[in-house]
Design an enzyme around this catalytic site. Sequence first.
Site, mmCIF file in Angstrom:
data_model
loop_
_atom_site.group_PDB
_atom_site.id
_atom_site.type_symbol
_atom_site.label_atom_id
_atom_site.label_comp_id
_atom_site.label_asym_id
_atom_site.label_seq_id
_atom_site.Cartn_x
_atom_site.Cartn_y
_atom_site.Cartn_z
ATOM 1 N N HIS A 119 62.393 -40.475 -21.879
ATOM 2 C CA HIS A 119 61.751 -39.331 -21.223
ATOM 3 C C HIS A 119 62.730 -38.164 -21.152
ATOM 4 O O HIS A 119 63.940 -38.343 -21.318
ATOM 5 C CB HIS A 119 61.308 -39.693 -19.798
ATOM 6 C CG HIS A 119 60.328 -40.822 -19.732
ATOM 7 N ND1 HIS A 119 59.006 -40.677 -20.101
ATOM 8 C CD2 HIS A 119 60.467 -42.121 -19.355
ATOM 9 C CE1 HIS A 119 58.381 -41.837 -19.935
ATOM 10 N NE2 HIS A 119 59.246 -42.734 -19.491
ATOM 11 N N ASP A 122 61.020 -30.509 -19.745
ATOM 12 C CA ASP A 122 61.021 -29.132 -20.256
ATOM 13 C C ASP A 122 60.488 -28.253 -19.124
ATOM 14 O O ASP A 122 59.325 -28.375 -18.738
ATOM 15 C CB ASP A 122 60.115 -29.082 -21.503
ATOM 16 C CG ASP A 122 59.704 -27.666 -21.904
ATOM 17 O OD1 ASP A 122 60.142 -26.690 -21.265
ATOM 18 O OD2 ASP A 122 58.911 -27.541 -22.866
ATOM 19 N N HIS A 124 59.297 -24.779 -18.047
ATOM 20 C CA HIS A 124 58.876 -23.483 -18.587
ATOM 21 C C HIS A 124 59.570 -22.324 -17.870
ATOM 22 O O HIS A 124 59.628 -21.223 -18.385
ATOM 23 C CB HIS A 124 57.360 -23.321 -18.471
ATOM 24 C CG HIS A 124 56.594 -24.196 -19.429
ATOM 25 N ND1 HIS A 124 55.253 -24.025 -19.675
ATOM 26 C CD2 HIS A 124 56.981 -25.248 -20.200
ATOM 27 C CE1 HIS A 124 54.843 -24.938 -20.559
ATOM 28 N NE2 HIS A 124 55.875 -25.698 -20.880
ATOM 29 N N HIS A 159 57.174 -30.340 -17.858
ATOM 30 C CA HIS A 159 56.582 -31.575 -18.375
ATOM 31 C C HIS A 159 57.572 -32.325 -19.245
ATOM 32 O O HIS A 159 58.565 -31.767 -19.707
ATOM 33 C CB HIS A 159 55.296 -31.282 -19.167
ATOM 34 C CG HIS A 159 55.489 -30.406 -20.371
ATOM 35 N ND1 HIS A 159 55.827 -30.898 -21.611
ATOM 36 C CD2 HIS A 159 55.408 -29.062 -20.511
ATOM 37 C CE1 HIS A 159 55.919 -29.889 -22.462
ATOM 38 N NE2 HIS A 159 55.686 -28.768 -21.832
ATOM 39 N N CYS A 160 57.276 -33.579 -19.479
ATOM 40 C CA CYS A 160 58.081 -34.395 -20.375
ATOM 41 C C CYS A 160 57.750 -33.987 -21.809
ATOM 42 O O CYS A 160 56.601 -33.660 -22.119
ATOM 43 C CB CYS A 160 57.761 -35.869 -20.148
ATOM 44 S SG CYS A 160 58.808 -36.980 -21.096
ATOM 45 N N HIS A 170 52.823 -38.245 -23.463
ATOM 46 C CA HIS A 170 53.438 -38.316 -22.136
ATOM 47 C C HIS A 170 52.786 -37.328 -21.169
ATOM 48 O O HIS A 170 52.616 -37.624 -19.991
ATOM 49 C CB HIS A 170 54.948 -38.055 -22.219
ATOM 50 C CG HIS A 170 55.730 -39.223 -22.747
ATOM 51 N ND1 HIS A 170 56.928 -39.628 -22.218
ATOM 52 C CD2 HIS A 170 55.451 -40.089 -23.769
ATOM 53 C CE1 HIS A 170 57.375 -40.685 -22.886
ATOM 54 N NE2 HIS A 170 56.491 -40.976 -23.836
ATOM 55 N N MET A 175 52.764 -36.882 -16.978
ATOM 56 C CA MET A 175 54.171 -36.500 -16.783
ATOM 57 C C MET A 175 54.340 -34.985 -16.813
ATOM 58 O O MET A 175 54.854 -34.404 -17.769
ATOM 59 C CB MET A 175 55.032 -37.156 -17.856
ATOM 60 C CG MET A 175 56.151 -37.954 -17.212
ATOM 61 S SD MET A 175 57.204 -38.704 -18.382
ATOM 62 C CE MET A 175 58.739 -38.512 -17.508
ATOM 63 N N HIS A 280 38.153 -21.952 -9.068
ATOM 64 C CA HIS A 280 37.153 -21.220 -8.296
ATOM 65 C C HIS A 280 37.071 -21.861 -6.916
ATOM 66 O O HIS A 280 37.194 -23.075 -6.792
ATOM 67 C CB HIS A 280 35.798 -21.310 -9.027
ATOM 68 C CG HIS A 280 34.647 -20.745 -8.251
ATOM 69 N ND1 HIS A 280 34.229 -19.434 -8.395
ATOM 70 C CD2 HIS A 280 33.816 -21.317 -7.337
ATOM 71 C CE1 HIS A 280 33.183 -19.223 -7.585
ATOM 72 N NE2 HIS A 280 32.921 -20.349 -6.936
ATOM 73 N N GLU A 304 36.254 -13.965 -8.440
ATOM 74 C CA GLU A 304 35.389 -15.109 -8.157
ATOM 75 C C GLU A 304 35.942 -16.361 -8.851
ATOM 76 O O GLU A 304 35.962 -17.450 -8.291
ATOM 77 C CB GLU A 304 33.952 -14.834 -8.598
ATOM 78 C CG GLU A 304 33.832 -14.396 -10.037
ATOM 79 C CD GLU A 304 32.395 -14.184 -10.485
ATOM 80 O OE1 GLU A 304 31.509 -14.846 -9.941
ATOM 81 O OE2 GLU A 304 32.174 -13.343 -11.384
ATOM 82 N N THR A 305 36.387 -16.190 -10.091
ATOM 83 C CA THR A 305 36.942 -17.303 -10.869
ATOM 84 C C THR A 305 38.073 -16.711 -11.691
ATOM 85 O O THR A 305 38.003 -15.558 -12.102
ATOM 86 C CB THR A 305 35.855 -17.879 -11.810
ATOM 87 O OG1 THR A 305 34.786 -18.373 -11.008
ATOM 88 C CG2 THR A 305 36.380 -19.010 -12.672
ATOM 89 N N HIS A 331 35.759 -24.410 -12.535
ATOM 90 C CA HIS A 331 34.363 -23.984 -12.652
ATOM 91 C C HIS A 331 33.788 -24.162 -14.051
ATOM 92 O O HIS A 331 32.891 -23.420 -14.474
ATOM 93 C CB HIS A 331 34.174 -22.543 -12.159
ATOM 94 C CG HIS A 331 32.796 -22.290 -11.597
ATOM 95 N ND1 HIS A 331 31.660 -22.284 -12.371
ATOM 96 C CD2 HIS A 331 32.376 -22.078 -10.326
ATOM 97 C CE1 HIS A 331 30.607 -22.044 -11.609
ATOM 98 N NE2 HIS A 331 31.007 -21.926 -10.355
#
Length: 367
Positions: A119, A122, A124, A159-160, A170, A175, A280, A304-305, A331
Amino acid sequence: MKEKDHLLRNIIVVLIICLGLLFFISPAKTDEADKLPVVIQELVKPPFVPRHNIVAKGGPKVIKVRMTVTEKVLTIDEEGTKFRVFAFNDSVPGPLIVAHVGDYIELTLVSPKKNNFEHNIDFHASTGALGGGGLTHILPGEAVILRWKATKPGVFVYHCAPGGSMVPWHVVKGMNGAVMILPRDGLKDRHGNPITYDKAYYIGEQDFYVPKDEYGRYKEFLHPGDGFSDVLKVMRTLTPTHVVFNGAVGALEGENALKSKVGESVMFIHAQSNRDTRPHLIGGHGDYVWPNGSFNDPPRTNLETWFVPGGAAGAMIYTFRQPGTYVYLNHNLIEAFILGAKAEVNVTGKWNDDLMKQIMEPSKIAE
Ligand SMILES: [Cu+2]
Protein backbone atom coordinates in the site's frame (compact mmCIF):
# COMPACT_ATOMS: atom_id res chain seq x y z
CA MET A 1 56.31 10.55 25.53
CA LYS A 2 55.66 8.45 22.47
CA GLU A 3 52.65 6.82 24.15
CA LYS A 4 51.29 10.27 25.04
CA ASP A 5 51.61 11.38 21.42
CA HIS A 6 49.85 8.24 20.34
CA LEU A 7 47.00 8.85 22.79
CA LEU A 8 46.71 12.49 21.72
CA ARG A 9 46.62 11.44 18.07
CA ASN A 10 43.88 8.91 18.81
CA ILE A 11 41.83 11.51 20.66
CA ILE A 12 42.20 13.93 17.72
CA VAL A 13 41.16 11.23 15.24
CA VAL A 14 38.09 10.38 17.34
CA LEU A 15 37.22 14.07 17.60
CA ILE A 16 37.54 14.52 13.83
CA ILE A 17 35.30 11.48 13.23
CA CYS A 18 32.71 12.84 15.71
CA LEU A 19 32.74 16.29 14.10
CA GLY A 20 32.49 14.69 10.68
CA LEU A 21 29.51 12.59 11.76
CA LEU A 22 27.84 15.68 13.22
CA PHE A 23 28.39 17.48 9.91
CA PHE A 24 26.79 14.69 7.92
CA ILE A 25 23.91 14.12 10.32
CA SER A 26 23.06 17.75 10.95
CA PRO A 27 21.73 18.65 7.45
CA ALA A 28 18.71 16.38 8.15
CA LYS A 29 17.98 18.59 11.15
CA THR A 30 18.17 21.93 9.37
CA ASP A 31 14.89 21.87 7.42
CA GLU A 32 12.56 24.79 8.08
CA ALA A 33 9.97 22.35 9.39
CA ASP A 34 12.34 21.01 12.04
CA LYS A 35 12.28 24.37 13.80
CA LEU A 36 8.48 24.49 14.04
CA PRO A 37 6.29 23.48 16.95
CA VAL A 38 4.85 19.98 16.70
CA VAL A 39 1.17 19.19 17.17
CA ILE A 40 -0.18 15.65 17.36
CA GLN A 41 -3.54 15.49 15.63
CA GLU A 42 -5.83 12.77 16.92
CA LEU A 43 -7.65 11.46 13.89
CA VAL A 44 -11.27 10.51 14.46
CA LYS A 45 -13.70 8.23 12.70
CA PRO A 46 -15.76 9.83 9.92
CA PRO A 47 -18.23 11.55 9.66
CA PHE A 48 -16.54 13.41 12.53
CA VAL A 49 -13.58 15.70 12.02
CA PRO A 50 -10.57 16.45 14.24
CA ARG A 51 -10.83 19.42 16.61
CA HIS A 52 -9.50 22.48 14.81
CA ASN A 53 -9.57 26.27 14.65
CA ILE A 54 -11.05 27.89 11.56
CA VAL A 55 -8.53 30.74 11.83
CA ALA A 56 -5.00 29.52 12.60
CA LYS A 57 -3.56 30.34 16.01
CA GLY A 58 0.10 31.34 15.76
CA GLY A 59 2.55 30.41 13.03
CA PRO A 60 2.96 27.25 10.98
CA LYS A 61 3.24 23.93 12.77
CA VAL A 62 4.18 20.36 12.03
CA ILE A 63 1.03 18.29 12.38
CA LYS A 64 1.82 14.69 13.14
CA VAL A 65 -0.76 12.07 12.25
CA ARG A 66 -0.67 8.31 12.26
CA MET A 67 -2.59 5.97 10.00
CA THR A 68 -2.67 2.20 9.99
CA VAL A 69 -3.74 0.23 6.94
CA THR A 70 -6.28 -2.48 7.66
CA GLU A 71 -7.48 -5.21 5.32
CA LYS A 72 -10.79 -6.52 6.62
CA VAL A 73 -14.29 -7.67 5.75
CA LEU A 74 -17.07 -5.07 6.03
CA THR A 75 -20.83 -5.51 5.86
CA ILE A 76 -21.81 -2.95 3.27
CA ASP A 77 -25.60 -3.10 3.05
CA GLU A 78 -28.73 -3.95 4.99
CA GLU A 79 -28.91 -7.40 3.36
CA GLY A 80 -25.61 -8.29 5.01
CA THR A 81 -23.41 -8.30 1.90
CA LYS A 82 -19.81 -8.77 2.96
CA PHE A 83 -16.95 -7.21 1.04
CA ARG A 84 -13.24 -7.23 1.79
CA VAL A 85 -12.06 -3.64 2.06
CA PHE A 86 -8.74 -1.92 2.47
CA ALA A 87 -8.99 0.95 4.93
CA PHE A 88 -6.97 3.76 6.45
CA ASN A 89 -7.39 3.64 10.25
CA ASP A 90 -10.03 0.96 10.00
CA SER A 91 -12.65 3.14 8.37
CA VAL A 92 -14.10 3.73 4.91
CA PRO A 93 -13.49 6.55 4.13
CA GLY A 94 -10.14 7.14 5.84
CA PRO A 95 -10.07 9.89 8.49
CA LEU A 96 -10.06 13.60 7.67
CA ILE A 97 -6.82 15.48 8.38
CA VAL A 98 -7.12 19.22 9.04
CA ALA A 99 -4.32 21.81 8.75
CA HIS A 100 -3.72 25.39 7.64
CA VAL A 101 -1.72 26.69 4.70
CA GLY A 102 1.96 26.75 5.69
CA ASP A 103 1.64 23.83 8.11
CA TYR A 104 3.42 20.55 7.47
CA ILE A 105 1.65 17.21 7.65
CA GLU A 106 3.87 14.45 8.97
CA LEU A 107 2.21 11.11 8.43
CA THR A 108 3.38 7.82 9.89
CA LEU A 109 1.83 5.13 7.71
CA VAL A 110 1.87 1.63 9.16
CA SER A 111 0.97 -1.68 7.53
CA PRO A 112 0.70 -4.47 10.12
CA LYS A 113 2.32 -7.83 9.40
CA LYS A 114 -1.03 -9.59 8.99
CA ASN A 115 -1.82 -7.54 5.85
CA ASN A 116 -1.35 -9.13 2.45
CA PHE A 117 -0.78 -6.30 -0.02
CA GLU A 118 1.55 -3.41 -0.74
CA HIS A 119 0.00 0.00 0.00
CA ASN A 120 0.96 3.67 -0.21
CA ILE A 121 -0.71 7.08 -0.13
CA ASP A 122 -1.15 9.84 -2.71
CA PHE A 123 -2.19 13.16 -1.17
CA HIS A 124 -3.82 15.41 -3.77
CA ALA A 125 -3.05 18.33 -1.44
CA SER A 126 0.72 17.74 -1.58
CA THR A 127 3.36 18.54 -4.18
CA GLY A 128 5.89 16.07 -5.61
CA ALA A 129 6.59 12.32 -5.92
CA LEU A 130 3.08 11.43 -7.14
CA GLY A 131 1.56 13.20 -4.15
CA GLY A 132 3.89 11.24 -1.88
CA GLY A 133 2.81 7.98 -3.52
CA GLY A 134 6.35 7.42 -4.80
CA LEU A 135 7.82 7.67 -1.30
CA THR A 136 5.35 5.67 0.74
CA HIS A 137 5.17 2.15 -0.71
CA ILE A 138 5.09 -0.22 2.24
CA LEU A 139 4.78 -3.98 2.49
CA PRO A 140 3.05 -5.82 5.33
CA GLY A 141 5.15 -5.38 8.46
CA GLU A 142 6.56 -1.99 7.37
CA ALA A 143 6.06 1.67 8.27
CA VAL A 144 7.07 4.90 6.54
CA ILE A 145 7.06 8.58 7.54
CA LEU A 146 6.26 11.28 4.98
CA ARG A 147 6.23 15.02 5.60
CA TRP A 148 4.68 17.46 3.15
CA LYS A 149 3.91 21.13 3.17
CA ALA A 150 0.35 22.38 2.85
CA THR A 151 0.56 25.10 0.19
CA LYS A 152 -2.93 25.09 -1.36
CA PRO A 153 -6.05 25.92 0.64
CA GLY A 154 -8.99 23.62 0.05
CA VAL A 155 -10.41 20.16 0.59
CA PHE A 156 -8.57 17.37 -1.16
CA VAL A 157 -8.74 13.64 -1.58
CA TYR A 158 -6.03 11.16 -0.60
CA HIS A 159 -5.94 7.54 -1.68
CA CYS A 160 -3.80 4.46 -2.05
CA ALA A 161 -2.11 4.16 -5.46
CA PRO A 162 0.24 1.18 -5.55
CA GLY A 163 0.45 1.11 -9.37
CA GLY A 164 -1.36 -0.33 -12.42
CA SER A 165 -4.75 -1.90 -11.91
CA MET A 166 -3.99 -2.02 -8.17
CA VAL A 167 -4.73 1.73 -8.11
CA PRO A 168 -8.48 1.57 -8.88
CA TRP A 169 -8.77 -1.80 -7.12
CA HIS A 170 -7.49 -0.36 -3.84
CA VAL A 171 -9.51 2.85 -4.22
CA VAL A 172 -12.79 1.02 -4.82
CA LYS A 173 -11.98 -1.20 -1.87
CA GLY A 174 -12.28 1.87 0.31
CA MET A 175 -8.69 3.07 0.56
CA ASN A 176 -9.31 6.79 0.31
CA GLY A 177 -9.98 9.80 2.49
CA ALA A 178 -9.67 13.59 2.60
CA VAL A 179 -7.58 16.48 3.88
CA MET A 180 -8.81 19.99 4.63
CA ILE A 181 -6.27 22.82 4.36
CA LEU A 182 -7.80 26.05 5.66
CA PRO A 183 -6.45 29.50 4.79
CA ARG A 184 -4.56 30.78 7.87
CA ASP A 185 -7.02 33.68 8.20
CA GLY A 186 -10.06 31.47 7.68
CA LEU A 187 -12.72 31.26 5.00
CA LYS A 188 -14.04 34.31 3.13
CA ASP A 189 -17.03 35.10 0.96
CA ARG A 190 -16.59 36.86 -2.39
CA HIS A 191 -16.48 40.26 -0.63
CA GLY A 192 -13.76 39.15 1.79
CA ASN A 193 -16.10 38.80 4.78
CA PRO A 194 -15.28 35.90 7.10
CA ILE A 195 -17.36 32.73 6.89
CA THR A 196 -17.50 30.47 9.92
CA TYR A 197 -19.14 27.19 10.86
CA ASP A 198 -20.18 25.69 14.19
CA LYS A 199 -19.43 22.10 13.27
CA ALA A 200 -18.26 20.06 10.32
CA TYR A 201 -19.20 16.66 8.99
CA TYR A 202 -17.14 14.72 6.48
CA ILE A 203 -18.95 12.46 4.04
CA GLY A 204 -16.83 9.96 2.13
CA GLU A 205 -18.77 8.58 -0.80
CA GLN A 206 -17.67 5.11 -1.86
CA ASP A 207 -18.52 3.08 -4.95
CA PHE A 208 -18.26 -0.71 -4.51
CA TYR A 209 -18.25 -3.30 -7.31
CA VAL A 210 -19.35 -6.60 -5.80
CA PRO A 211 -19.52 -9.62 -8.13
CA LYS A 212 -22.61 -11.84 -8.18
CA ASP A 213 -22.84 -15.63 -8.50
CA GLU A 214 -24.95 -17.51 -11.06
CA TYR A 215 -28.03 -17.07 -8.83
CA GLY A 216 -27.61 -13.30 -8.72
CA ARG A 217 -26.41 -13.30 -5.11
CA TYR A 218 -23.43 -11.22 -4.05
CA LYS A 219 -20.34 -13.40 -3.81
CA GLU A 220 -18.28 -13.53 -0.66
CA PHE A 221 -14.56 -13.98 -0.80
CA LEU A 222 -12.88 -15.68 2.10
CA HIS A 223 -9.27 -15.20 1.08
CA PRO A 224 -7.58 -11.82 0.64
CA GLY A 225 -6.87 -11.82 -3.11
CA ASP A 226 -9.77 -14.03 -4.19
CA GLY A 227 -12.06 -11.50 -5.72
CA PHE A 228 -9.55 -9.62 -7.84
CA SER A 229 -10.48 -10.81 -11.35
CA ASP A 230 -14.20 -11.03 -10.55
CA VAL A 231 -14.23 -7.54 -9.05
CA LEU A 232 -12.25 -6.23 -12.01
CA LYS A 233 -14.95 -7.57 -14.35
CA VAL A 234 -17.62 -5.59 -12.48
CA MET A 235 -15.35 -2.52 -12.34
CA ARG A 236 -15.02 -2.65 -16.14
CA THR A 237 -18.77 -2.14 -16.48
CA LEU A 238 -18.32 1.23 -14.69
CA THR A 239 -21.56 0.33 -12.91
CA PRO A 240 -21.18 0.13 -9.15
CA THR A 241 -23.36 -2.29 -7.20
CA HIS A 242 -23.25 0.03 -4.16
CA VAL A 243 -22.67 3.78 -3.78
CA VAL A 244 -22.56 4.49 -0.06
CA PHE A 245 -21.65 7.11 2.50
CA ASN A 246 -19.37 6.10 5.36
CA GLY A 247 -18.74 2.56 4.17
CA ALA A 248 -22.24 1.05 4.14
CA VAL A 249 -25.81 1.62 3.06
CA GLY A 250 -27.61 3.46 5.87
CA ALA A 251 -24.39 4.17 7.84
CA LEU A 252 -25.45 7.78 8.49
CA GLU A 253 -29.15 7.25 9.04
CA GLY A 254 -31.42 6.53 12.00
CA GLU A 255 -29.35 6.37 15.20
CA ASN A 256 -26.25 7.42 13.30
CA ALA A 257 -27.87 10.39 11.54
CA LEU A 258 -25.95 13.66 11.53
CA LYS A 259 -27.20 16.16 14.08
CA SER A 260 -27.73 19.90 14.13
CA LYS A 261 -30.04 22.59 15.46
CA VAL A 262 -31.78 25.64 14.06
CA GLY A 263 -29.33 28.52 13.75
CA GLU A 264 -26.28 26.27 13.56
CA SER A 265 -23.92 26.53 10.57
CA VAL A 266 -22.64 23.18 9.43
CA MET A 267 -19.87 22.44 6.98
CA PHE A 268 -20.33 19.32 4.87
CA ILE A 269 -17.12 18.02 3.30
CA HIS A 270 -17.85 15.59 0.52
CA ALA A 271 -15.10 13.39 -0.95
CA GLN A 272 -15.27 10.95 -3.85
CA SER A 273 -11.98 9.47 -5.04
CA ASN A 274 -13.24 7.71 -8.11
CA ARG A 275 -16.60 8.81 -9.44
CA ASP A 276 -18.50 12.04 -10.09
CA THR A 277 -21.17 12.97 -7.59
CA ARG A 278 -23.73 15.69 -7.06
CA PRO A 279 -24.43 16.45 -3.39
CA HIS A 280 -27.79 17.95 -2.42
CA LEU A 281 -29.51 18.71 0.88
CA ILE A 282 -33.24 17.96 0.66
CA GLY A 283 -35.04 20.75 2.50
CA GLY A 284 -32.05 23.09 2.51
CA HIS A 285 -29.45 24.62 0.24
CA GLY A 286 -25.74 25.07 -0.15
CA ASP A 287 -25.43 28.58 1.35
CA TYR A 288 -21.72 28.61 0.47
CA VAL A 289 -20.24 25.99 -1.81
CA TRP A 290 -16.73 25.25 -3.00
CA PRO A 291 -17.66 22.53 -5.50
CA ASN A 292 -14.09 21.64 -6.45
CA GLY A 293 -12.83 22.35 -2.97
CA SER A 294 -10.49 25.30 -3.62
CA PHE A 295 -10.77 27.84 -0.78
CA ASN A 296 -8.81 30.35 -2.90
CA ASP A 297 -11.90 30.75 -5.06
CA PRO A 298 -14.92 32.63 -3.74
CA PRO A 299 -17.65 30.21 -2.72
CA ARG A 300 -20.70 29.88 -4.92
CA THR A 301 -23.91 30.72 -3.06
CA ASN A 302 -27.40 29.34 -2.59
CA LEU A 303 -26.94 26.26 -4.73
CA GLU A 304 -29.57 23.54 -4.86
CA THR A 305 -27.15 20.84 -6.05
CA TRP A 306 -23.44 21.03 -6.72
CA PHE A 307 -20.93 18.91 -8.50
CA VAL A 308 -17.89 17.15 -7.08
CA PRO A 309 -15.88 15.38 -9.78
CA GLY A 310 -14.39 11.96 -9.11
CA GLY A 311 -10.95 12.40 -7.56
CA ALA A 312 -11.92 15.52 -5.64
CA ALA A 313 -13.51 16.76 -2.47
CA GLY A 314 -15.91 19.69 -2.12
CA ALA A 315 -17.19 21.72 0.80
CA MET A 316 -20.53 23.34 1.58
CA ILE A 317 -21.80 25.39 4.52
CA TYR A 318 -25.45 25.61 5.42
CA THR A 319 -27.16 27.36 8.34
CA PHE A 320 -30.21 25.34 9.36
CA ARG A 321 -33.38 27.41 9.57
CA GLN A 322 -36.05 24.77 10.25
CA PRO A 323 -36.15 21.69 12.48
CA GLY A 324 -36.84 18.23 11.11
CA THR A 325 -35.14 15.46 9.20
CA TYR A 326 -33.17 16.52 6.17
CA VAL A 327 -31.69 14.12 3.64
CA TYR A 328 -28.18 14.81 2.41
CA LEU A 329 -27.60 12.75 -0.70
CA ASN A 330 -26.09 12.25 -4.10
CA HIS A 331 -28.86 13.67 -6.29
CA ASN A 332 -28.59 10.92 -8.78
CA LEU A 333 -31.62 9.53 -7.00
CA ILE A 334 -30.97 6.00 -8.21
CA GLU A 335 -27.54 6.10 -6.57
CA ALA A 336 -29.09 7.60 -3.43
CA PHE A 337 -32.21 5.51 -2.89
CA ILE A 338 -31.28 2.25 -4.61
CA LEU A 339 -27.49 2.07 -4.29
CA GLY A 340 -27.22 3.81 -0.90
CA ALA A 341 -25.67 7.29 -1.28
CA LYS A 342 -27.70 9.18 1.31
CA ALA A 343 -27.51 10.39 4.90
CA GLU A 344 -30.00 11.94 7.31
CA VAL A 345 -29.54 15.13 9.29
CA ASN A 346 -31.77 15.49 12.36
CA VAL A 347 -32.25 19.14 13.21
CA THR A 348 -33.86 20.31 16.45
CA GLY A 349 -35.36 23.73 17.14
CA LYS A 350 -38.45 25.81 16.63
CA TRP A 351 -40.44 25.66 13.41
CA ASN A 352 -40.69 28.94 11.50
CA ASP A 353 -44.18 29.37 10.03
CA ASP A 354 -42.99 32.32 8.02
CA LEU A 355 -40.65 30.11 6.00
CA MET A 356 -43.16 27.30 5.57
CA LYS A 357 -46.66 26.53 6.80
CA GLN A 358 -49.13 23.83 5.93
CA ILE A 359 -52.23 25.90 5.22
CA MET A 360 -54.49 22.86 4.86
CA GLU A 361 -53.78 19.29 5.97
CA PRO A 362 -54.32 16.58 3.35
CA SER A 363 -58.11 16.38 3.23
CA LYS A 364 -60.68 14.54 1.19
CA ILE A 365 -61.87 16.40 -1.88
CA ALA A 366 -65.47 16.54 -2.98
CA GLU A 367 -65.99 14.34 -6.09
CU1 LIG B 1 -3.66 0.08 -0.82
